[in-house]
Design a protein around this motif. Structure first.
Motif, PDB file in Angstrom:
ATOM      1  N   ASN A  16      10.832  -1.993  -6.554  1.00 52.06           N
ATOM      2  CA  ASN A  16       9.490  -1.719  -6.704  1.00 52.06           C
ATOM      3  C   ASN A  16       8.088  -0.429  -6.750  1.00 52.06           C
ATOM      4  O   ASN A  16       7.394  -0.196  -6.766  1.00 52.06           O
ATOM      5  N   GLY A  17       8.775   0.467  -6.740  1.00 50.76           N
ATOM      6  CA  GLY A  17       8.575   1.539  -6.389  1.00 50.76           C
ATOM      7  C   GLY A  17       7.983   1.730  -5.159  1.00 50.76           C
ATOM      8  O   GLY A  17       6.332   2.808  -4.992  1.00 50.76           O
ATOM      9  N   LEU A  18       7.998   1.568  -4.002  1.00 44.68           N
ATOM     10  CA  LEU A  18       7.044   1.650  -2.697  1.00 44.68           C
ATOM     11  C   LEU A  18       7.884   2.524  -1.848  1.00 44.68           C
ATOM     12  O   LEU A  18       8.255   3.280  -1.652  1.00 44.68           O
ATOM     13  N   GLN A  19       6.663   2.908  -1.818  1.00 41.52           N
ATOM     14  CA  GLN A  19       6.531   5.044  -0.856  1.00 41.52           C
ATOM     15  C   GLN A  19       6.039   4.543   0.400  1.00 41.52           C
ATOM     16  O   GLN A  19       6.216   5.708   1.261  1.00 41.52           O
ATOM     17  N   TRP A  98       4.799   0.255 -13.389  1.00 39.48           N
ATOM     18  CA  TRP A  98       4.605   0.126 -11.038  1.00 39.48           C
ATOM     19  C   TRP A  98       3.019   0.310 -11.229  1.00 39.48           C
ATOM     20  O   TRP A  98       2.510  -0.494 -10.479  1.00 39.48           O
ATOM     21  N   LEU A  99       2.037   0.697 -12.178  1.00 41.52           N
ATOM     22  CA  LEU A  99       1.446   0.971 -11.487  1.00 41.52           C
ATOM     23  C   LEU A  99      -0.066  -0.627 -12.099  1.00 41.52           C
ATOM     24  O   LEU A  99      -0.435  -0.814 -10.693  1.00 41.52           O
ATOM     25  N   SER A 100       0.246  -1.190 -13.154  1.00 38.68           N
ATOM     26  CA  SER A 100       0.303  -2.597 -13.263  1.00 38.68           C
ATOM     27  C   SER A 100       0.059  -4.032 -11.985  1.00 38.68           C
ATOM     28  O   SER A 100      -0.599  -4.808 -11.232  1.00 38.68           O
ATOM     29  N   ASN A 101       1.461  -3.398 -11.340  1.00 46.98           N
ATOM     30  CA  ASN A 101       1.994  -4.678 -10.407  1.00 46.98           C
ATOM     31  C   ASN A 101       0.587  -4.054  -8.659  1.00 46.98           C
ATOM     32  O   ASN A 101       0.944  -4.392  -7.712  1.00 46.98           O
ATOM     33  N   ASN A 102       0.553  -2.586  -8.352  1.00 44.65           N
ATOM     34  CA  ASN A 102       0.507  -2.015  -7.524  1.00 44.65           C
ATOM     35  C   ASN A 102      -1.159  -1.596  -7.257  1.00 44.65           C
ATOM     36  O   ASN A 102      -2.254  -2.052  -8.562  1.00 44.65           O
ATOM     37  N   GLN A 103      -1.657  -2.079  -5.865  1.00 39.12           N
ATOM     38  CA  GLN A 103      -3.155  -2.224  -5.983  1.00 39.12           C
ATOM     39  C   GLN A 103      -3.555  -1.473  -5.053  1.00 39.12           C
ATOM     40  O   GLN A 103      -2.681  -1.035  -4.137  1.00 39.12           O
ATOM     41  N   PHE A 104      -4.895  -0.148  -5.181  1.00 43.03           N
ATOM     42  CA  PHE A 104      -5.207   0.922  -4.628  1.00 43.03           C
ATOM     43  C   PHE A 104      -6.791   0.562  -3.456  1.00 43.03           C
ATOM     44  O   PHE A 104      -7.195  -0.528  -3.976  1.00 43.03           O
ATOM     45  N   ASN A 105      -7.026   0.807  -2.549  1.00 46.54           N
ATOM     46  CA  ASN A 105      -7.751   0.751  -1.310  1.00 46.54           C
ATOM     47  C   ASN A 105      -8.738   2.280  -1.312  1.00 46.54           C
ATOM     48  O   ASN A 105      -9.062   1.939  -0.725  1.00 46.54           O
ATOM     49  N   ARG A 106      -8.866   2.911  -2.234  1.00 44.39           N
ATOM     50  CA  ARG A 106      -9.554   4.058  -3.096  1.00 44.39           C
ATOM     51  C   ARG A 106     -10.543   4.182  -3.994  1.00 44.39           C
ATOM     52  O   ARG A 106      -9.807   3.664  -5.381  1.00 44.39           O
ATOM     53  N   ASP A 107     -11.861   4.379  -3.248  1.00 44.81           N
ATOM     54  CA  ASP A 107     -12.455   4.803  -5.139  1.00 44.81           C
ATOM     55  C   ASP A 107     -12.043   5.082  -5.855  1.00 44.81           C
ATOM     56  O   ASP A 107     -12.015   6.963  -5.350  1.00 44.81           O
ATOM     57  N   ARG A 165       2.039  11.882  -3.970  1.00 41.03           N
ATOM     58  CA  ARG A 165       1.238  11.755  -3.743  1.00 41.03           C
ATOM     59  C   ARG A 165       1.450  10.380  -3.511  1.00 41.03           C
ATOM     60  O   ARG A 165       0.511  10.199  -4.928  1.00 41.03           O
ATOM     61  N   PRO A 166       1.059   9.287  -2.667  1.00 39.92           N
ATOM     62  CA  PRO A 166       0.653   8.123  -3.198  1.00 39.92           C
ATOM     63  C   PRO A 166      -1.261   7.626  -3.897  1.00 39.92           C
ATOM     64  O   PRO A 166      -1.886   8.734  -3.237  1.00 39.92           O
ATOM     65  N   PHE A 167      -1.262   7.305  -4.172  1.00 38.38           N
ATOM     66  CA  PHE A 167      -2.399   7.265  -5.088  1.00 38.38           C
ATOM     67  C   PHE A 167      -3.781   6.813  -4.110  1.00 38.38           C
ATOM     68  O   PHE A 167      -5.014   7.267  -4.392  1.00 38.38           O
ATOM     69  N   ASN A 168      -3.331   6.140  -3.246  1.00 37.50           N
ATOM     70  CA  ASN A 168      -4.468   5.888  -1.841  1.00 37.50           C
ATOM     71  C   ASN A 168      -4.932   7.816  -1.100  1.00 37.50           C
ATOM     72  O   ASN A 168      -5.721   7.314   0.340  1.00 37.50           O
ATOM     73  N   LEU A 169      -3.987   8.550  -0.905  1.00 33.37           N
ATOM     74  CA  LEU A 169      -4.786   9.959  -0.582  1.00 33.37           C
ATOM     75  C   LEU A 169      -4.923  10.536  -1.527  1.00 33.37           C
ATOM     76  O   LEU A 169      -4.729  11.070  -2.822  1.00 33.37           O
ATOM     77  N   ALA A 170      -6.217  10.631  -1.609  1.00 33.35           N
ATOM     78  CA  ALA A 170      -6.763  12.590  -3.086  1.00 33.35           C
ATOM     79  C   ALA A 170      -6.262  12.652  -2.633  1.00 33.35           C
ATOM     80  O   ALA A 170      -5.723  13.670  -2.191  1.00 33.35           O
ATOM     81  N   PRO A 171      -6.577  13.547  -3.465  1.00 34.08           N
ATOM     82  CA  PRO A 171      -5.317  14.897  -4.044  1.00 34.08           C
ATOM     83  C   PRO A 171      -5.822  15.905  -3.205  1.00 34.08           C
ATOM     84  O   PRO A 171      -6.800  16.032  -2.657  1.00 34.08           O
ATOM     85  N   GLU A 172      -5.461  17.115  -3.289  1.00 34.09           N
ATOM     86  CA  GLU A 172      -5.863  18.218  -2.858  1.00 34.09           C
ATOM     87  C   GLU A 172      -5.170  19.111  -3.807  1.00 34.09           C
ATOM     88  O   GLU A 172      -5.303  19.562  -4.787  1.00 34.09           O
ATOM     89  N   GLY A 173      -6.199  20.837  -3.713  1.00 33.72           N
ATOM     90  CA  GLY A 173      -5.890  21.621  -4.173  1.00 33.72           C
ATOM     91  C   GLY A 173      -7.754  22.802  -4.023  1.00 33.72           C
ATOM     92  O   GLY A 173      -8.629  21.939  -4.326  1.00 33.72           O
TER      93      GLY A 173
END
Length: 287
Positions: A16-19, A98-107, A165-173
């Motif tokens: 499932n590509g779980l991080q 992978w994207l279809s199956n996952n849920q995220f807690n960030r806007d 980088r997990p989608f629930n973490l905002a990117p840096e840069g």
């Protein structure tokens, strides 16, 4: 859950590509299943139904051929994704699942397009995806002082896509907190400034495809407000300046030859129409 489906935590992570070990409400998981063959069933149909492959089903069940009989009981195990640490390497089609199956807690309201500049195509050897990802992660941590690899997604010249980088973490840069707080970063391997790397068709197709998938997932319509180029952000003020930034305060990223150029007009004329068309094609297959 691993005990419930007679599998292991490691197997669940790989299929499932779980991080991490954390799960979210409404998240879907591929798990081992028992299938009783009915009249007309084929191995290919069964494999598609359970996110497996014909070869895997035959191996697990010791089948000498593709022939099935009604009432036959098959154990079906999902195919595994390729992972090293947090890095998940996929085809663009695997990314769709992978994207279809996952849920995220960030806007998430902004998709950022970047190019690596370095590493470029010269550093890509055809099978060193994880080496490149680990090198970028190390550089971002040790040299830039960030907590993780900066980007959520990386695309490669062969069309492969990696989630790091997990989608629930905002990117840096350097694009700044305004774009990062509600953003996802796509880092495209290559130097796409004029006169340098010429993007492969495989990578072009993947960039358009995954951008379209992200738009569908997060309810975005391609525009300068939803799909942004690094070039449009001032390095000093971190404000969006679009095409009005002085050269010394903006990067050329994602490249002065990225899908025809890095200006807003280039994006509107060349990139957004491709993404919109792909969105329509994907949605048509989901009806």
């Amino acid at each position: 859950m691993a005990n419930q489906f007679d599998t292991t935590i490691e197997e669940l992570k790989l299929t499932n590509g779980l991080q991490s070990d954390s799960l979210f409400i409404d998240q879907k998981l591929w798990v081992p299943a028992i299938h009783e063959v009915t009249a007309g069933d084929t191995l290919q149909e069964i494999a598609s139904m359970y996110h497996s492959s014909v070869e895997t089903i035959k191996k697990v069940n010791g089948l000498p051929s593709d022939e099935l009989y009604t009432g036959q009981i098959l154990k079906v195990t999902p195919k595994k994704l390729t992972m090293q640490g947090q890095h998940i390497l996929m085809t663009k089609e695997d990314f769709k699942d992978w994207l279809s199956n996952n849920q995220f807690n960030r806007d998430i309201r902004i998709i950022q397009q970047h190019h690596t500049w370095l590493p470029s195509y010269r550093q890509f050897k055809g099978a060193n995806h994880f080496q490149m990802l680990q090198s970028m992660e190390s550089f971002h941590k040790k040299e830039m002082g960030w907590n993780n690899i900066a980007q959520n997604i990386t695309t490669f010249p062969d069309g492969k896509v990696a989630v790091s980088r997990p989608f629930n973490l905002a990117p840096e840069g350097s694009i700044g907190p305004k774009a990062n707080s509600v953003g996802l970063t796509i880092e495209n391997i290559g130097n796409f400034d004029l006169g340098h790397d010429v993007m492969t068709k495989e990578q072009q197709d993947t960039i358009v495809y995954i951008t379209a998938l992200l738009c569908i997932k997060f309810g975005l319509t391609p525009s300068i407000d939803s799909i942004t180029y690094h070039h449009w952000w001032n390095l000093q003020t971190k404000e969006r300046v679009l095409d009005n930034g002085p050269d010394y305060n903006v990067k050329t990223c994602p490249g002065s030859n990225f899908f025809g150029g890095n200006s807003t007009n280039d994006a509107i004329k060349h990139f957004y129409p491709l993404v919109s068309q792909k969105i329509n094609e994907i949605l048509a297959t989901m009806e």
